[in-house]
Design an enzyme around this catalytic site. Structure first.
Site, PDB file in Angstrom:
ATOM      1  N   ASN A  43       0.896  -1.140   0.000  1.00 62.62           N
ATOM      2  CA  ASN A  43       0.000   0.000   0.000  1.00 62.62           C
ATOM      3  C   ASN A  43       0.943   1.200   0.000  1.00 62.62           C
ATOM      4  O   ASN A  43       1.738   1.366   0.916  1.00 62.62           O
ATOM      5  CB  ASN A  43      -0.891  -0.045   1.252  1.00 62.62           C
ATOM      6  CG  ASN A  43      -1.809   1.144   1.383  1.00 62.62           C
ATOM      7  OD1 ASN A  43      -1.366   2.230   1.715  1.00 62.62           O
ATOM      8  ND2 ASN A  43      -3.087   0.927   1.181  1.00 62.62           N
ATOM      9  N   SER A  44       0.894   2.004  -1.047  1.00 61.66           N
ATOM     10  CA  SER A  44       1.913   3.035  -1.272  1.00 61.66           C
ATOM     11  C   SER A  44       1.959   4.074  -0.170  1.00 61.66           C
ATOM     12  O   SER A  44       0.984   4.315   0.542  1.00 61.66           O
ATOM     13  CB  SER A  44       1.663   3.736  -2.605  1.00 61.66           C
ATOM     14  OG  SER A  44       1.810   2.847  -3.679  1.00 61.66           O
ATOM     15  N   GLN A  45       3.125   4.705  -0.074  1.00 60.60           N
ATOM     16  CA  GLN A  45       3.359   5.793   0.875  1.00 60.60           C
ATOM     17  C   GLN A  45       2.339   6.904   0.622  1.00 60.60           C
ATOM     18  O   GLN A  45       2.178   7.361  -0.514  1.00 60.60           O
ATOM     19  CB  GLN A  45       4.781   6.297   0.658  1.00 60.60           C
ATOM     20  CG  GLN A  45       5.214   7.413   1.546  1.00 60.60           C
ATOM     21  CD  GLN A  45       6.673   7.788   1.290  1.00 60.60           C
ATOM     22  OE1 GLN A  45       7.315   7.256   0.385  1.00 60.60           O
ATOM     23  NE2 GLN A  45       7.189   8.684   2.081  1.00 60.60           N
TER      24      GLN A  45
END
Length: 193
Positions: A43-45
C-alpha cells in the site's frame, strides 16, 4: 478565513488508509511509508499517493483507470474525486488482492468504482477505453504504449518510468507532452503473475 480547497486532502480524510490494510498493518496507517499487503505488493506511501493524485488532477465526472489497484485504496480515492458522475476501473493481477481490494472498496459505498482481475499479458482495461485519467501504481521500464493507446484526448496519465514519476498530458488533437516529477520507488509493473 479558509485556505484553498485541496480535493486530494478531502479524499484522504473521507477514505482512511487503515481500511485498506491487513489487520496487522492497520496500526501503522498514519506512517508515511509503504506498507506490505502480501504477495510482494505494498500500500503506497501516502505522500507519494497524494503527489500522484495532484499530478493527475481528477475532475468530477472523469472516467479513470487505476492500474495496479492492490488494496483498493487508490481506486477508492479516485472514486471520491470523480464523484458519482464519474467512473473508476481498478485492475490488479494478483487474484487474492483482487478479492481484498473489492472488499475494501465495497466498504466505501462508491458503486461507480470497481476492481477487475487483469488479463494476463494485457496492460490496463482496453475494452472500456478511452480514459480521461490513468493512474499507474507500479514502475514501468519504459512509457507503456498500451496505456497510451487507452488515454483519451484530452487526458492525463501518471506513471513511474525507470524511477521517474512521469506525467503525460494529451491535448485535444492527441499530441502528448511528457514531464518528469521526481524520483520514486515502486514495485515493478507486470503483465503476468
Amino acid at each position: 478565513m479558509t485556505g484553498p480547497v485541496d480535493p486530494v486532502l478531502d479524499a484522504f480524510a473521507a477514505i482512511p488508509r487503515e481500511g485498506f490494510l491487513p489487520p496487522e498493518e492497520r496500526g501503522f496507517a498514519g506512517f508515511d511509508e509503504p506498507l506490505p499487503i502480501g504477495h510482494g505488493q505494498t500500500n503506497s506511501q501516502p505522500r507519494t499517493v497524494a503527489d500522484m493524485l495532484r499530478l493527475l488532477q481528477v475532475e468530477p465526472g472523469d472516467k479513470v483507470l487505476d492500474v495496479g489497484s492492490g488494496s483498493g485504496w487508490t481506486t477508492a480515492l479516485l472514486a471520491y474525486l470523480t464523484t458519482p458522475q464519474g467512473s473508476v476501473i481498478g485492475v490488479e493481477l494478483e487474484p487474492s488482492l483482487v478479492r481484498f481490494g473489492r472488499r475494501n472498496l465495497a466498504a466505501t459505498a462508491q458503486p461507480w468504482a470497481r476492481i477487475e482481475k487483469a488479463k494476463p499479458g494485457v496492460l490496463g482495461w482496453p475494452r472500456q477505453a478511452a480514459y480521461d485519467r490513468i493512474l499507474v501504481s507500479a514502475e514501468a521500464d519504459a512509457l507503456p504504449n498500451e496505456l497510451m493507446d487507452q488515454l483519451a484526448a484530452p487526458g492525463r496519465m501518471v506513471v513511474p518510468v525507470a524511477g521517474l514519476m512521469m506525467l503525460v498530458e494529451r491535448n485535444e488533437t492527441g499530441t502528448a507532452r511528457l514531464s518528469g516529477h521526481g524520483w520514486y520507488r515502486f514495485v515493478p509493473l507486470r503483465r503476468h503473475l
